[in-house]
Design a protein around this motif. Structure first.
Motif, mmCIF file in Angstrom:
data_model
loop_
_atom_site.group_PDB
_atom_site.id
_atom_site.type_symbol
_atom_site.label_atom_id
_atom_site.label_comp_id
_atom_site.label_asym_id
_atom_site.label_seq_id
_atom_site.Cartn_x
_atom_site.Cartn_y
_atom_site.Cartn_z
ATOM 1 N N MET A 68 0.817 -1.230 0.000
ATOM 2 C CA MET A 68 0.000 0.000 0.000
ATOM 3 C C MET A 68 0.844 1.270 0.000
ATOM 4 O O MET A 68 1.930 1.303 0.561
ATOM 5 N N GLU A 69 0.308 2.323 -0.615
ATOM 6 C CA GLU A 69 0.948 3.639 -0.579
ATOM 7 C C GLU A 69 0.597 4.308 0.748
ATOM 8 O O GLU A 69 -0.491 4.083 1.286
ATOM 9 N N ARG A 70 1.481 5.170 1.232
ATOM 10 C CA ARG A 70 1.209 5.867 2.503
ATOM 11 C C ARG A 70 -0.127 6.612 2.433
ATOM 12 O O ARG A 70 -0.921 6.565 3.360
ATOM 13 N N SER A 71 -0.333 7.299 1.308
ATOM 14 C CA SER A 71 -1.515 8.170 1.248
ATOM 15 C C SER A 71 -2.816 7.355 1.255
ATOM 16 O O SER A 71 -3.868 7.847 1.651
ATOM 17 N N GLU A 72 -2.734 6.104 0.764
ATOM 18 C CA GLU A 72 -3.998 5.343 0.644
ATOM 19 C C GLU A 72 -4.268 4.507 1.880
ATOM 20 O O GLU A 72 -5.292 3.864 1.991
ATOM 21 N N MET A 73 -3.315 4.425 2.785
ATOM 22 C CA MET A 73 -3.462 3.441 3.861
ATOM 23 C C MET A 73 -4.389 3.976 4.956
ATOM 24 O O MET A 73 -4.071 4.982 5.590
ATOM 25 N N PRO A 74 -5.534 3.324 5.182
ATOM 26 C CA PRO A 74 -6.434 3.771 6.254
ATOM 27 C C PRO A 74 -5.954 3.142 7.569
ATOM 28 O O PRO A 74 -6.457 2.080 7.969
ATOM 29 N N CYS A 75 -5.009 3.783 8.216
ATOM 30 C CA CYS A 75 -4.376 3.140 9.377
ATOM 31 C C CYS A 75 -5.382 2.720 10.440
ATOM 32 O O CYS A 75 -5.369 1.587 10.921
ATOM 33 N N GLN A 76 -6.270 3.702 10.787
ATOM 34 C CA GLN A 76 -7.171 3.399 11.892
ATOM 35 C C GLN A 76 -8.056 2.195 11.545
ATOM 36 O O GLN A 76 -8.259 1.304 12.366
ATOM 37 N N ALA A 77 -8.536 2.180 10.286
ATOM 38 C CA ALA A 77 -9.408 1.085 9.873
ATOM 39 C C ALA A 77 -8.670 -0.248 9.986
ATOM 40 O O ALA A 77 -9.195 -1.237 10.512
ATOM 41 N N LEU A 78 -7.409 -0.259 9.524
ATOM 42 C CA LEU A 78 -6.662 -1.520 9.523
ATOM 43 C C LEU A 78 -6.419 -2.010 10.951
ATOM 44 O O LEU A 78 -6.586 -3.192 11.248
ATOM 45 N N VAL A 79 -5.997 -1.087 11.826
ATOM 46 C CA VAL A 79 -5.711 -1.588 13.171
ATOM 47 C C VAL A 79 -6.990 -2.009 13.891
ATOM 48 O O VAL A 79 -6.974 -2.941 14.690
ATOM 49 N N ARG A 80 -8.105 -1.348 13.555
ATOM 50 C CA ARG A 80 -9.365 -1.794 14.191
ATOM 51 C C ARG A 80 -9.724 -3.193 13.703
ATOM 52 O O ARG A 80 -10.287 -3.995 14.449
ATOM 53 N N MET A 81 -9.413 -3.505 12.422
ATOM 54 C CA MET A 81 -9.650 -4.853 11.900
ATOM 55 C C MET A 81 -8.818 -5.864 12.694
ATOM 56 O O MET A 81 -9.288 -6.931 13.065
ATOM 57 N N LEU A 82 -7.562 -5.485 12.952
ATOM 58 C CA LEU A 82 -6.681 -6.417 13.669
ATOM 59 C C LEU A 82 -7.193 -6.631 15.102
ATOM 60 O O LEU A 82 -7.001 -7.686 15.700
ATOM 61 N N LYS A 99 -10.178 -6.654 15.970
ATOM 62 C CA LYS A 99 -11.495 -7.319 15.978
ATOM 63 C C LYS A 99 -11.340 -8.720 16.557
ATOM 64 O O LYS A 99 -10.283 -9.329 16.430
ATOM 65 N N LYS A 100 -12.344 -9.199 17.133
ATOM 66 C CA LYS A 100 -12.314 -10.506 17.773
ATOM 67 C C LYS A 100 -11.580 -11.510 16.882
ATOM 68 O O LYS A 100 -11.809 -11.520 15.692
ATOM 69 N N PRO A 101 -10.731 -12.372 17.338
ATOM 70 C CA PRO A 101 -10.236 -12.530 18.704
ATOM 71 C C PRO A 101 -9.297 -11.384 19.128
ATOM 72 O O PRO A 101 -8.913 -11.339 20.301
ATOM 73 N N GLY A 102 -8.865 -10.525 18.177
ATOM 74 C CA GLY A 102 -8.064 -9.355 18.556
ATOM 75 C C GLY A 102 -6.828 -9.739 19.347
ATOM 76 O O GLY A 102 -6.040 -10.589 18.935
ATOM 77 N N TRP A 103 -6.653 -9.092 20.511
ATOM 78 C CA TRP A 103 -5.414 -9.303 21.278
ATOM 79 C C TRP A 103 -5.515 -10.524 22.183
ATOM 80 O O TRP A 103 -4.578 -10.839 22.888
ATOM 81 N N LYS A 104 -6.721 -11.184 22.093
ATOM 82 C CA LYS A 104 -6.844 -12.403 22.902
ATOM 83 C C LYS A 104 -6.459 -13.625 22.050
ATOM 84 O O LYS A 104 -6.714 -14.753 22.427
ATOM 85 N N GLU A 105 -5.879 -13.382 20.894
ATOM 86 C CA GLU A 105 -5.472 -14.458 19.985
ATOM 87 C C GLU A 105 -4.634 -15.487 20.750
ATOM 88 O O GLU A 105 -3.700 -15.127 21.465
ATOM 89 N N THR A 106 -4.998 -16.769 20.563
ATOM 90 C CA THR A 106 -4.306 -17.792 21.368
ATOM 91 C C THR A 106 -3.106 -18.384 20.640
ATOM 92 O O THR A 106 -2.161 -18.852 21.261
#
Length: 2044
Positions: A631-645, A647-654
């Protein structure tokens, strides 16, 4: 006309002084022509007329005077020296020209005055013109006014100072003469042109009619700014610019601007006279103001109001007045009086200006509180008062008080405070409104804009708008982050309306310079920044754009006005990228995020995000990662991407693999996208949760680092730490802290909120888990690197165990430097400067000390306490002070608000009870530490009174006051102290103690400052009066301080300030100024600019210049730390930083609270001399003790304080020995770089080292000795000589250490003693060492005795002090010592003396006990030395001898580690010593030929005179090379401007140039070589070099050695420099060796050293590596050939032989070296056929003999190479071939031919060649052959003699043996029986002598010899000692060429008679001569005289070298072998070998 013709013949200058006016007129005319003709302004012609110009203008004849004036004008215009005549000529013009009736005369007079102004003498002219205004003659007054007006109109107000003119204007308007009044009016109009309304106040009191007229005229003055139309000589570029503009026609727009700046703003206040009002207050004022009736109070206030209307008030102590006015404002119930008191305060503030600053802090809070009043007139009065007060101080100083009032509940107070802030901001500039101030103000104002009261809100908006306008959006926006848009727009709207005080001009200029319209996100603003600037901005839009973008990479450093870091419109826009994302990104809903993510991620990826199968999740992550990577810097929706990451299981990933990948993706997004804090908040919680995970921890840390890079570390760290400590997992906590430690190292410390961390660190330290505690301590260690010692203050309440752990961690960090930040920079380079970092930089700058929790103690300072402190009873006063002490102690750190305490304490500083004064001082010291930098605001009201205490009569009180002042200055920096007139007022007081103390303090502080306030100039007049104070100490201190004042103010200003002194004083002071100018130190280098940024994220590249800078200033100690500043906020250096003096701590901090980057030794002019005077005058203790007492140490400490860096001194006087080691290491490191400093403090350094000798710690002692060795090496290189004072306070203590039990130390001490002889006369050393022999320590006695022996051995008997006799008697007493080693040492020493001095020793020793005598005799026999070396060594060492002594003896004494240069030094010194000892007959001695004497004495006496004939010489420090050796006090050479008579000065010039050749400075050396080369290339000048050749060559090989040992090894030196130097050396030598006459002057010793140098150079592999190296080697080869061909063949052959011998002897020498020497010898052998007739073969054969004696054939055969033996054989063969048997006649200089195989070898060669050429043999060769037979039988001789001696030894055959010996001696007169006698005892020798004499008398009777004076050939045998081969043949050879020996004998007789030696003894040759036993000369001096005569004979012989017979053999015959050959080299070599052996054994 007879008269006429008389004067016509006179030279011009005499005509000008003639008594006839016509003659003068003619003289002036000619002078005028001459002046116009001379082109060179520096021509010596000008100086002739210096004294006459005044007469030109004051000529009594009007006609002549006119011409004189013309000539004078021409003179002033063209002559370089004209300035010197200013005063007298201007005064002449005023008094004698301006009163002339002729207009032309006045015109010329006026022109002359203006011309003087043009040549920079404006002040002097103005002074004379102002004096002229007091003249009684109105004509003169009018002309003076006119001249002043003209000068002002042409040169402008910058050059013509207006203040003194305006002062006299009113008086001129009162003149009775209309002409004067009219002229005054014109002058007033002209002044008005330049300063406009500033002229009104001074003229307000003149006659109203006149004022009205003036007003009318002023209205007519054009409004255009006036311009300077005539320029000083130094303003030529301005002139050119001006002319250019004129040519263009009118002014260019830009020109207008420049000129505006050029006209200085004149402040009307400056032009006013100050009025003293305190004394004019009504007597009962203080009673009335407290009166009950308001009318009385009103009366009192009105009286004050009237007085303060004076626009300028005299400074004084207004504290009481201010106090009562403040009380009225604060407490009075009558509002009218409040308003009145406020007006009075306003008047005071306006009239006192800065001087009111000290009271501002007291009054501001009261006025602000009083704003609760509603009445408009009260409010207005209060506003005026506070505004006036604001101008007297700085926002910084009153910020605390203002901020305190901001939270007041009363809305009116809030409103008025905000409005006051707004008004104050208008007076600020971006630099005086730094972030540190903006931050608290903005925070407080933000509360106001949310206030419920509309008026408070409006005021808040206005204040914020003003701040925005002044500091720019970039600075203010970060504080407005949370303000909603509406309010933000309102603030910006206010900003647009604001008009800054600095109006169009300054504002505009500032805008242009700093390129910052107050714009920001709204581009529309950038064009119109405030009404006043609109025009500017419009006219110059370009400039706005340029400024910020000009240097995108280099953020401006803080502390300059340009701290505005490029915030122009362009800057703001350019930075949009990185900044916006940080400030605004609203939270997106999860739906929006999914939408945005779907647009950029593959569909499958999004579906599998929450799949139940981990493999699918892993695949999904891989796709996710790929997508992100592409991805190009200008096109990268950072907030959207990190919210996807997330998303459940999120940081509880086993699954850990999925988790690792997820974390890695977060890092990628943060690196690649525009990652905002909003996005960061989404992920940080999860990251912190995983940071302690074993598998995922490192990925989590990587992601955190990436986020920190995107959102800046300070914010990230704060979030992360807060999150870590809000959960319970200790692993996460410890790992988070570990991550932070690392991150700080990578990002730097800037911007971190120390306070926030500290609370978390405290939590961590209290944790139960040890890992958390350890991590916390590690983090503290890292923080310590950046924050320094103040960090510890936060943890002082921790448990001792924990505290010790923290301390241990800090200890580890000591001395380390904070690493350069490597991250957090890249993004910032995009915009016009740094993004956030610049701001944060300053936050840390806030200095950790500011973050300490400070207690407010103002409530504890009660009225009761204050009254206690002022009580009449001293006990109660003491109680009060005790209470204050305990209050401060309890509070630890306090706020600056301390109520009435300052006034109370100030009263106690002049308490009659001195104990209380001291207690008060210690309270003030405490106060400084407790209040920290904020104590600044109390400097004026408390600090200055402390300075007054420096004048106390009690020493301890003064010391306490000084300590207090220093403690304060450490907190405040110096600016506050130096501002205003307070210091100058103190200095004005005629109290000698005060003056001494204050000047001493200033002399210490000024050198550390980089800039000082201009008020320092006010101290100068008082400084001058101190220079002439009655008290010597005051004068001394004033002289010491002088250079430091000059360093800041410049010579010009200081010289100008002498104008007001009396003429006599003026001359004295000017002379001192000149002297100080020479000693003026350079200003301290600015702290490496980078360093302030380094920590906070400047690119690493920026770091290097910082380190480079540190090294430039000569501070290698710092290992290039970027300017470590004082740890305590703002010690003096930090002041230099500008307003934020405090903000220093961002830098890496050392443990010392000190700047270690400067020099460690400060050169105090004449410091050393003064210390010596003090010691002589018993003002201080003499350095003399058995063990050092405390008072000595204290004394040394105080003496050092002025010239040793404070931190080093702390190390030096620390109680712990490790600190001493550190100090020594630093001193060693700085030794080379600070030579001058070391020498200027040498006496103190040596004294300190003597203290170390009394330490028990060996490591310190070893280190001290190591330092001493290096130190003395340096001193001898610098040709320095110890003064008596230095020697006597050091050597005795060093000698104590000779007796140390440890060998290593003894060895070192001996080495140091040896080195000391190079810098201190050996004879004086002798006395000290002699004292050492009286010690109780036997080791010391023994070592001292041995050292004495070495001294005698090296320097002859002359070192024995007071006389040789006394010294020897003293030594001999030790032969009976009870200690064996001492006895041995004493015996060895006396034997050494015996070897030098012969049997005379016994006479000198006097009576010894029988036992001692027998021991001595036994030892002398055992050493079996022939004292042939006797006094020769003192007087006439041949160069050869010199080399041997210097090379071998000194090398051995010093141990092999000695480098060559010191050997050279000794050689050089040895020459000196010989010269000295030879005294009167030095010229005639053969050994040191005239050329060889280096013209030493001339060099010594030479006053540096430089001749015109020589190329221009640069004056360098002569001391570099040649300094007298035996004169302990080196003379300072003044460079004399007069030339002496031709000859001597040419010689001395050459000496001087030659001395520069050996300079350690490459450029000096190159210049000198170039000059010599120039002389050598001009045939006409070549002969001036004659007599200087040896000297030149010595200098050259010294330089070659210097290059070899020093320069080549010096990494820093540019190798091109070295090549350049080599080529100069070789070039000039090739030139020299092409001139045969000069080349032949080089003597053997010098040639030997030269060849040594050249061959060493040829073998130097480092040279080949140089770029031009091969070329250098080639040219050296060429030079060597030239040297071999052109120099005197005898000398060069001899030199090569000695060199070969030395190289074979020296184990260190490389075989290559010997090989090259042999190649040179082969070359010489090839040249022999042409040169044989010019060679002195006797000398060559003597050299070969010595060679073979040292290297017998067996030894030569053992050599690795057979070359040496083959070389010698070839040489001898060639000689034999060329000379035939005659060669054997040339063995005359050899004493004992049996000592080497030379003779037998020559015989063999000749015999062999005769066999070859038998047929050709003529009679000559037959004779030779018969002699050879005789010689050949010699082999048997030894056997025969051995037989004879056996017989003599046996009892039976003694008589027979003696008879045989007698027969044998008769038959073989040349037989040498010496070897047989040598091994026998003294008794046996005398027995043999007696026996032979008896036989002689029996057989021949005495008669036969008695009368013979002409000695017949047969008799020759008896006369000539064994050294002579049978002379008959050589006399047979005479052929009329040679002179018979009888002639010489005759001459010798005459000489003997002259010397008072009787010849009778000689008529019968004493038998000793038969036995070659030297006769002991009876009178030492007469032998010396004989020596001189003999050497004269020998010299004459050498000049007539066609004599083949060496006369030496004859004159040796007469007087035994003592004088046999003054060269007696054979003996020398032998001697030396033995001595070397002995020294070797004794050293083992």
């Amino acid at each position: 006309m007879g008269d006429d013709s008389e004067w016509m013949k006179l030279p011009i200058d005499q005509k000008c002084e003639h008594k006839l006016w016509k003659a003068r007129l003619n003289g002036y005319e000619e002078a005028l022509k001459l002046f116009q003709k001379i082109d060179d302004e520096k021509s010596p012609e000008w100086s002739k007329y210096l004294g006459l110009i005044k007469k030109f203008v004051t000529d009594s004849n009007a006609v002549a005077q006119l011409k004189g004036l013309e000539a004078a004008l021409a003179y002033v215009e063209n002559a370089h020296v004209a300035g010197k005549t200013t005063g007298e000529v201007a005064s002449g013009v005023v008094n004698k020209v301006f009163n002339q009736p002729k207009a032309r005369a006045k015109e010329l007079g006026l022109d002359i005055c203006l011309m003087y102004i043009e040549i920079e003498k404006g002040e002097a002219v103005q002074e004379e013109l102002l004096k002229g205004l007091d003249n009684k003659n109105p004509k003169i007054i009018v002309a003076c006014i006119e001249t002043l007006r003209k000068a002002l109109s042409e040169f402008g107000s910058k050059i013509i100072s207006l203040k003194p003119i305006i002062k006299v204007l009113p008086k001129l308007f009162e003149s009775r003469e209309k002409a004067v009044r009219d002229e005054a009016k014109l002058l007033a109009v002209e002044i008005y042109r330049w300063i406009r309304d500033a002229l009104r106040p001074p003229l307000q009191n003149i006659n109203s009619v006149q004022l009205k007229e003036l007003e009318e005229e002023w209205v007519k003055v054009s409004s255009a700014a006036p311009k300077q139309t005539r320029f000083l000589r130094s303003q030529q570029e301005l002139k050119a610019k001006f002319e250019q503009q004129q040519a263009v026609g009118g002014d260019a727009d830009g020109g207008d601007d420049d000129e505006e700046e050029a006209v200085p703003q004149v402040d009307a206040y400056e032009l006013l006279e100050a009025v003293e009002i305190l004394s004019k207050l009504p007597k009962d004022f203080y009673e009335k103001i407290e009166a009950k009736k308001w009318q009385e109070r009103k009366e009192a206030l009105e009286a004050v109001e009237l007085l303060v209307k004076n626009p300028k008030l005299e400074s004084g102590d207004y504290a009481d007045l201010v106090k009562v006015l403040k009380k009225v404002v604060g407490k009075d119930t009558n509002v009218m009086l409040v308003a009145l008191a406020a007006k009075c305060l306003a008047g005071l503030a306006a009239g006192l200006r800065k001087k009111f600053g000290q009271y501002a802090g007291h009054v501001v809070p009261t006025i602000l509180e009083k704003f609760k009043e509603k009445k408009p007139q009260v409010v207005q009065a209060l506003q005026e008062a506070i505004d006036a007060i604001f101008l007297t101080t700085t926002l910084q100083n009153i910020s605390e008080d203002v901020l305190a009032v901001m939270d007041n509940k009363n809305p009116t107070i809030k409103q008025q405070t905000s409005l006051f802030i707004a008004r104050s901001f208008r007076h600020c500039t971006p630099s005086t409104l730094p972030k540190s101030l903006l931050k608290p103000f903005c925070a407080a104002l933000l509360k106001h804009i949310n206030d419920s009261a509309p008026e408070v809100r409006d005021a808040g908006f206005e204040a914020l708008g003003t701040a925005l306008k002044v500091a720019g959006e970039k600075a203010v926006n970060p504080f407005l982050a949370d303000v909603d848009k509406l309010k933000l727009d309102r603030i910006k709207e206010c900003a647009e309306k604001v008009e800054l005080v600095y109006g169009k001009k300054t504002g505009g200029a500032a805008e242009k310079k700093e390129g910052k319209p107050v714009s920001g996100k709204t581009p529309a603003l950038s064009g119109t920044s405030g009404d006043k600037e609109t025009k500017d901005a419009a006219t110059k839009p370009g400039s706005l754009k340029k400024a910020p973008t000009a240097k995108p990479g280099g953020p401006p450093k803080k502390g300059k006005p340009a701290a505005a870091t490029g915030m122009g419109g362009a800057g703001a826009k350019g930075k949009k990228g990185p900044e916006t994302k940080e400030i605004f990104e609203s939270e997106l809903s999860i739906e929006v995020c999914e939408e945005k993510a779907a647009a950029v991620l593959p569909a499958s990826c999004i579906q599998q995000l929450d799949s139940g199968n981990w493999k699918e999740r892993l695949a999904c992550m891989e796709e996710f990662q790929k997508a992100v990577e592409l991805m190009e810097r200008s096109e990268m929706p950072c907030q959207a991407l990190v919210r996807m990451l997330a998303k459940k299981p999120g940081w509880k990933e086993t699954n850990f693999q999925v988790m690792q990948m997820k974390l890695h993706i977060v890092a990628l997004i943060a690196q690649k996208g525009n990652f905002s804090k909003t996005s960061a908040q989404v992920v940080l919680d999860g990251l912190v949760d995983k940071v302690g995970d074993v598998k995922c921890g490192s990925n989590a840390k990587e992601a955190m680092t990436a986020i920190a890079e995107a959102c800046q570390l300070p914010w990230t760290a704060e979030q992360v730490v807060a999150m870590a400590f809000s959960q319970k997992n200790p692993k996460n906590q410890s790992e988070t802290l570990n991550w932070l430690s690392n991150a700080i190292k990578e990002f730097g410390f800037s911007g971190l909120n120390v306070k926030a961390f500290i609370s978390n660190v405290k939590t961590a330290l209290a944790a139960t888990n040890p890992a958390v505690r350890t991590s916390a301590i590690t983090l503290l260690g890292v923080m310590y690197l950046y924050v320094g010692p103040p960090l510890r203050m936060f943890f002082e309440d921790e448990k001792p165990a924990l505290l010790s752990q923290i301390d241990a961690e800090f200890e580890k960090m000591q001395g380390q430097t904070a690493p350069a930040p490597t991250r957090g920079i890249s993004r910032n380079s995009v915009g016009g400067g740094d993004d956030g970092e610049e701001e944060e930089q300053e936050d840390v700058g806030n200095d950790v000390v500011d973050l300490l929790p400070r207690t407010d103690i103002s409530d504890k300072i009660t009225e009761e306490l204050v009254s206690k402190i002022g009580d009449k009873n001293w006990k109660i006063r003491k109680e009060g002070l005790d209470e204050v002490t305990s209050i401060i102690n309890d509070a630890k750190f306090i706020q600056p608000n301390i109520g009435e305490l300052p006034a109370a304490l100030k009263g106690r500083l002049n308490d009659s009870n001195k104990i209380l004064v001291q207690q008060t001082l210690s309270i003030l010291q405490q106060l400084a530490t407790a209040m920290g930098p904020n104590i600044k605001q109390h400097v004026k009201n408390l600090g200055i009174p402390v300075i007054t205490v420096l004048g106390d009569s009690k020493n301890n009180v003064r010391a306490a006051a000084l300590a207090t002042v220093n403690a304060w200055a450490e907190q405040t920096g110096m600016k506050e102290w130096l501002e205003g007139e307070d210091l100058s007022a103190e200095l004005k007081k005629e109290n000698p103690f005060l003056r001494q103390g204050l000047l001493g303090w200033l002399a210490e502080k000024l050198p550390t400052l980089r800039s000082v306030p201009s008020d320092v100039l006010l101290c100068v007049p008082h400084l001058y009066s101190c220079l002439e104070d009655r008290n010597g100490d005051v004068r001394k201190k004033a002289q010491d301080a002088l250079p430091f004042f000059m360093m800041h103010l410049g010579f010009e200003k200081m010289a100008k300030a002498t104008g007001k002194l009396k003429p006599t004083s003026k001359d004295q002071v000017l002379a001192m100024l000149e002297k100080a100018k020479a000693n003026m130190p350079a200003k301290p280098a600015p702290p490496a600019k980078m360093s302030s940024r380094v920590v906070g994220g400047a690119a690493p590249a920026k770091f290097q210049p910082a380190s480079a800078l540190a090294e430039d200033t000569g501070s290698n100690t710092m290992e290039s730390k970027p300017d470590p500043k004082k740890a305590k906020a703002g010690g003096p250096p930090s002041k230099a930083k500008g307003v934020q003096g405090k903000k220093v701590l961002s830098k890496p901090n050392l443990k010392e609270d000190d700047d270690k980057s400067g020099p460690i030794f400060i050169i105090v002019p004449n410091g050393k001399e003064q210390r010596m005077k003090d010691e002589k005058g018993l003002k201080v203790l003499k350095w003399n003790f058995t063990t050092p007492r405390d008072e000595y140490i204290e004394q040394l400490k105080t003496q050092m304080s002025s010239c040793v860096a404070k931190w080093l001194q702390d190390e030096m006087f620390h109680a712990d020995f490790q600190h001493h080691n550190k100090a020594l290491a630093v001193m060693i490191e700085h030794l080379e770089s600070e030579k001058d400093g070391v020498i200027s403090c040498l006496d103190l350094i040596l004294k300190w080292l003597t203290l170390r000798f009394f330490d028990t710690n060996t490591s310190v002692l070893m280190k001290a000795l190591e330092y001493l060795k290096l130190l003395f090496n340096l001193l001898s290189q610098e040709e320095y000589h110890l003064t008596e004072n230095e020697a006597s306070s050091f050597i005795p203590y060093l000698i104590l250490k000779v007796g140390e039990p440890k060998d290593v130390i003894r060895k070192d001490v001996r080495a140091i003693l040896n080195r000391m002889c190079l810098i201190y006369p050996a004879s004086k050393m002798f006395t000290f060492i002699m004292e050492g022999t009286k010690s109780k320590n036997s080791k010391q006695r023994a070592e001292c005795l041995e050292e004495l022996g070495c001294l005698v051995e090296s320097y002859g008997m002359n070192v024995c002090q007071p006389t040789p006799g006394k010294a020897l008697k003293e030594m001999a007493t030790h032969i009976g010592d009870r200690d064996n080693t001492v006895r041995n040492a004493a015996l060895n020493t006396i034997v050494t003396v015996y070897n030098v001095h012969g049997d005379q020793v016994f006479k000198l020793i006097g009576n010894l006990s029988e036992k001692d005598m027998s021991m001595l005799e036994e030892r002398i026999k055992r050493s079996a030395k022939r004292p042939s070396a006797a006094p020769v060594r003192q007087a006439e060492e041949k160069p050869q001898r010199t080399q041997n002594i210097s090379a071998n003896a000194s090398m051995l004494r010093k141990g092999p580690a000695e480098d060559m240069s010191s050997k050279l030094k000794i050689m050089y010194r040895t020459y000196r010593i010989q010269n000295r000892n030879m005294g009167s007959h030095s010229e005639s001695t053969h050994t040191v030929p005239r050329e060889f004497q280096l013209d030493l004495d001339e060099i010594e006496n030479d006053n540096g005179t430089v001749r015109c004939e020589m190329p221009a010489l640069v004056q360098h420090k002569l001391d570099d090379i040649f300094e007298p050796v035996l004169i302990p006090e080196p003379k300072i050479r003044a460079v004399s401007p007069h030339f002496d008579d031709m000859h001597s000065s040419i010689a001395s010039t050459i000496n001087f140039v030659i001395s520069q050749v050996a300079s350690g400075d490459i450029n000096t050396s190159i210049k000198a070589l170039a000059q010599i080369d120039e002389v050598l290339r001009q045939e006409c000048k070549v002969e001036v070099m004659s007599g200087h050749i040896d000297q030149f060559l010595i200098a050259t090989f010294m330089q070659l050695r210097l290059i070899y040992n020093t320069h080549m090894a010096d990494e820093k030196l540019d190798k091109d420099e070295i090549v350049k130097l080599y080529s100069c050396i070789i070039g000039s030598m090739i030139t020299l060796f092409q001139i045969e006459s000069l080349a032949r002057e080089a003597s053997t010793g010098v040639l030997k050293d030269l060849m040594h140098g050249l061959i060493t150079l040829l073998l130097d592999s480092r040279v080949e590596d140089l770029e031009e190296g091969v070329q250098v080697i080639r040219s050296v080869n060429l030079l060597v050939l030239k040297v071999l061909e052109k120099s005197d063949q005898t000398n060069i052959l001899s030199a090569l032989l000695v060199l070969l011998q030395d190289s074979l002897l020296a184990t260190a020498s490389s075989p290559k070296f010997s090989e090259l020497v042999m190649k040179c010898l082969w070359r010489m052998v090839r040249l022999l056929p042409e040169t044989i007739n010019t060679i002195n073969l006797d000398r060559i054969l003597l050299d070969i003999h010595i060679f073979l004696k040292v290297f017998p054939k067996e030894k030569l055969k053992q050599c690795k190479s057979e070359f040496p033996i083959r070389t010698l054989k070839t040489l001898l063969h060639t000689l034999c071939k060329l000379k035939g048997p005659k060669i054997l006649d040339h063995l005359t200089m050899i004493d004992n031919k049996n000592e080497s195989e030379l003779e037998s070898y020559l015989c063999r060669v000749i015999k062999h060649s005769m066999d070859q050429t038998g047929s050709k043999a003529d009679k000559d060769t037959e004779k030779g052959a018969s002699r050879i037979e005789e010689k050949a039988s010699k082999a048997k001789v030894n056997d025969i003699l051995a037989e004879i001696f056996k017989k003599i030894g046996s009892k039976e055959n003694t008589k027979e043996g003696l008879a045989e010996l007698y027969e044998y001696k008769k038959k073989y007169s040349d037989a040498d029986i010496e070897p047989f006698l040598k091994n026998s005892s003294q008794f046996f020798q005398s027995y043999v002598e007696k026996g032979l004499r008896l036989i002689e008398t029996e057989r021949e009777g005495k008669g036969s010899i008695a009368g013979s004076t002409g000695i017949s050939p047969q008799m020759e045998g008896t006369c000539v000692p064994a050294s002579t081969p049978t002379v008959s043949s050589s006399i047979g050879n005479t052929n009329g060429e040679e002179v018979g020996p009888s002639v010489y004998l005759e001459r010798l007789k005459i000489l003997r008679q002259r010397c008072g030696l009787d010849n009778a003894k000689e008529d019968r040759p004493p038998l000793t001569s038969l036995l070659s036993k030297p006769a002991v000369p009876t009178v030492a001096s007469s032998t010396d005289m004989l020596h001189s005569k003999l050497s004269q004979l020998r010299e004459s012989r050498e000049q007539y070298q066609h004599l083949d017979l060496d006369s030496n053999q004859t004159h040796s015959s007469g007087i035994g072998t003592t004088l046999a050959s003054p060269s007696s080299a054979a003996a020398n070599i032998d001697d030396l070998k033995k001595r070397l052996e002995r020294i070797k054994s004794s050293r083992k």
